[in-house]
Design a protein around this motif. Structure first.
Motif, PDB file in Angstrom:
ATOM      1  N   ASP A   2       0.822  -1.204   0.000  1.00  0.00           N
ATOM      2  CA  ASP A   2       0.000   0.000   0.000  1.00  0.00           C
ATOM      3  C   ASP A   2       0.864   1.266   0.000  1.00  0.00           C
ATOM      4  O   ASP A   2       2.094   1.201  -0.071  1.00  0.00           O
ATOM      5  CB  ASP A   2      -0.990  -0.011   1.180  1.00  0.00           C
ATOM      6  CG  ASP A   2      -0.283  -0.075   2.527  1.00  0.00           C
ATOM      7  OD1 ASP A   2       0.900   0.293   2.602  1.00  0.00           O
ATOM      8  OD2 ASP A   2      -0.932  -0.480   3.511  1.00  0.00           O
ATOM      9  N   VAL A   3       0.193   2.408   0.094  1.00  0.00           N
ATOM     10  CA  VAL A   3       0.881   3.694  -0.001  1.00  0.00           C
ATOM     11  C   VAL A   3       1.893   3.865   1.131  1.00  0.00           C
ATOM     12  O   VAL A   3       2.995   4.389   0.923  1.00  0.00           O
ATOM     13  CB  VAL A   3      -0.157   4.849   0.018  1.00  0.00           C
ATOM     14  CG1 VAL A   3       0.545   6.200   0.066  1.00  0.00           C
ATOM     15  CG2 VAL A   3      -1.057   4.766  -1.192  1.00  0.00           C
ATOM     16  N   LEU A   4       1.545   3.417   2.339  1.00  0.00           N
ATOM     17  CA  LEU A   4       2.459   3.546   3.476  1.00  0.00           C
ATOM     18  C   LEU A   4       3.762   2.801   3.224  1.00  0.00           C
ATOM     19  O   LEU A   4       4.856   3.301   3.528  1.00  0.00           O
ATOM     20  CB  LEU A   4       1.792   3.029   4.759  1.00  0.00           C
ATOM     21  CG  LEU A   4       2.664   3.085   6.020  1.00  0.00           C
ATOM     22  CD1 LEU A   4       3.117   4.511   6.317  1.00  0.00           C
ATOM     23  CD2 LEU A   4       1.925   2.489   7.213  1.00  0.00           C
ATOM     24  N   ASP A   5       3.685   1.617   2.637  1.00  0.00           N
ATOM     25  CA  ASP A   5       4.894   0.843   2.328  1.00  0.00           C
ATOM     26  C   ASP A   5       5.773   1.569   1.314  1.00  0.00           C
ATOM     27  O   ASP A   5       7.007   1.567   1.423  1.00  0.00           O
ATOM     28  CB  ASP A   5       4.526  -0.543   1.798  1.00  0.00           C
ATOM     29  CG  ASP A   5       3.835  -1.394   2.845  1.00  0.00           C
ATOM     30  OD1 ASP A   5       4.169  -1.239   4.038  1.00  0.00           O
ATOM     31  OD2 ASP A   5       2.959  -2.197   2.476  1.00  0.00           O
ATOM     32  N   ILE A   6       5.150   2.200   0.327  1.00  0.00           N
ATOM     33  CA  ILE A   6       5.906   2.952  -0.676  1.00  0.00           C
ATOM     34  C   ILE A   6       6.613   4.142  -0.023  1.00  0.00           C
ATOM     35  O   ILE A   6       7.802   4.393  -0.264  1.00  0.00           O
ATOM     36  CB  ILE A   6       4.975   3.430  -1.815  1.00  0.00           C
ATOM     37  CG1 ILE A   6       4.433   2.223  -2.587  1.00  0.00           C
ATOM     38  CG2 ILE A   6       5.713   4.374  -2.752  1.00  0.00           C
ATOM     39  CD1 ILE A   6       3.351   2.558  -3.584  1.00  0.00           C
ATOM     40  N   VAL A   7       5.884   4.852   0.838  1.00  0.00           N
ATOM     41  CA  VAL A   7       6.479   6.011   1.536  1.00  0.00           C
ATOM     42  C   VAL A   7       7.646   5.566   2.408  1.00  0.00           C
ATOM     43  O   VAL A   7       8.718   6.188   2.417  1.00  0.00           O
ATOM     44  CB  VAL A   7       5.403   6.729   2.394  1.00  0.00           C
ATOM     45  CG1 VAL A   7       6.044   7.771   3.305  1.00  0.00           C
ATOM     46  CG2 VAL A   7       4.358   7.385   1.501  1.00  0.00           C
ATOM     47  N   ARG A  43       6.511  -2.664   9.431  1.00  0.00           N
ATOM     48  CA  ARG A  43       5.912  -3.140   8.180  1.00  0.00           C
ATOM     49  C   ARG A  43       6.607  -4.382   7.651  1.00  0.00           C
ATOM     50  O   ARG A  43       5.972  -5.290   7.117  1.00  0.00           O
ATOM     51  CB  ARG A  43       5.968  -2.028   7.125  1.00  0.00           C
ATOM     52  CG  ARG A  43       5.215  -0.767   7.462  1.00  0.00           C
ATOM     53  CD  ARG A  43       3.738  -0.991   7.655  1.00  0.00           C
ATOM     54  NE  ARG A  43       3.083  -1.398   6.408  1.00  0.00           N
ATOM     55  CZ  ARG A  43       1.798  -1.698   6.298  1.00  0.00           C
ATOM     56  NH1 ARG A  43       1.022  -1.655   7.380  1.00  0.00           N
ATOM     57  NH2 ARG A  43       1.273  -2.040   5.151  1.00  0.00           N
TER      58      ARG A  43
END
Length: 200
Positions: A2-7, A43
């Motif tokens: 998800d977006v959090l993992d990318i950030v 994560r």
């Protein structure tokens, strides 16, 4: 993913590259490394992709190694009276076979960095001054060699007051000295000595 993992992944890579390129831990990047390290562990070990764990371990290992190396250097740095350092630098610069160039700076931790160039030798020195202000020391040596009204000295004071640290490069020109400013490599935040009425 998800977006959090990318950030988290982007933050880890950016901080890892910064730690590898710009040596020396400073409070901001150190805090960011701990925050992103904690997120990466959470994560990577939990709901996120497992490869985040390897990025996190790499970042934390480099950060801890960098911090320990800087702490070891700081502990081994000589502590010297500022008057003694000033007299030694001026005597060396004024001797016929002394320095041809002297670069002065105050590191974010308060150490005085003194790079000297002789005819065929480059030497890097650093000291922690005791009982005085390291910024005053740099300014006094610059004023003695290049003159109290040197443009570079005025610019150094102005930029420090505005929140930007600089290197002062003093070069021998015939029987006199000329001063110039250069950007620092690493954190440009100036050191604020406690107890100095001028620079605190």
């Amino acid at each position: 993913m998800d977006v959090l993992d990318i950030v988290v992944a982007v933050g880890l890579v950016a901080l890892l590259l910064r730690a590898l390129v710009r040596r020396g831990p400073t409070p901001g990047p150190l805090l960011l490394a701990l925050v992103f390290g904690a997120l990466g562990l959470w994560r990577g070990l939990g709901p996120g992709p497992g490869w985040l764990l390897w990025l996190t371990v790499g970042l934390l290992a480099v950060t801890v190694g960098d911090f320990l190396f800087a702490a070891r250097l700081w502990a081994r740095m000589p502590r010297t009276d500022p008057g003694e350092v000033r007299a030694q630098l001026l005597a060396d610069c004024r001797s016929d076979d002394g320095r041809q160039q002297l670069t002065l700076a105050v590191a974010p931790g308060g150490a005085v960095m003194m790079d000297g160039v002789w005819r065929d030798t480059l030497r890097r020195d650093a000291v922690m001054v005791t009982g005085g202000c390291p910024v005053c020391l740099v300014e006094e040596v610059t004023a003695e060699l290049a003159g109290p009204h040197a443009k570079a000295l005025a610019a150094y004071r102005r930029e420090r007051a505005a929140g930007t640290n600089r290197l002062i490069v003093l070069s021998r020109r015939g029987s006199g000295w000329e001063a110039a400013l250069e950007p620092v490599r690493g954190s440009a935040r100036p050191f604020r000595p406690v107890g100095c009425p001028v620079h605190s």
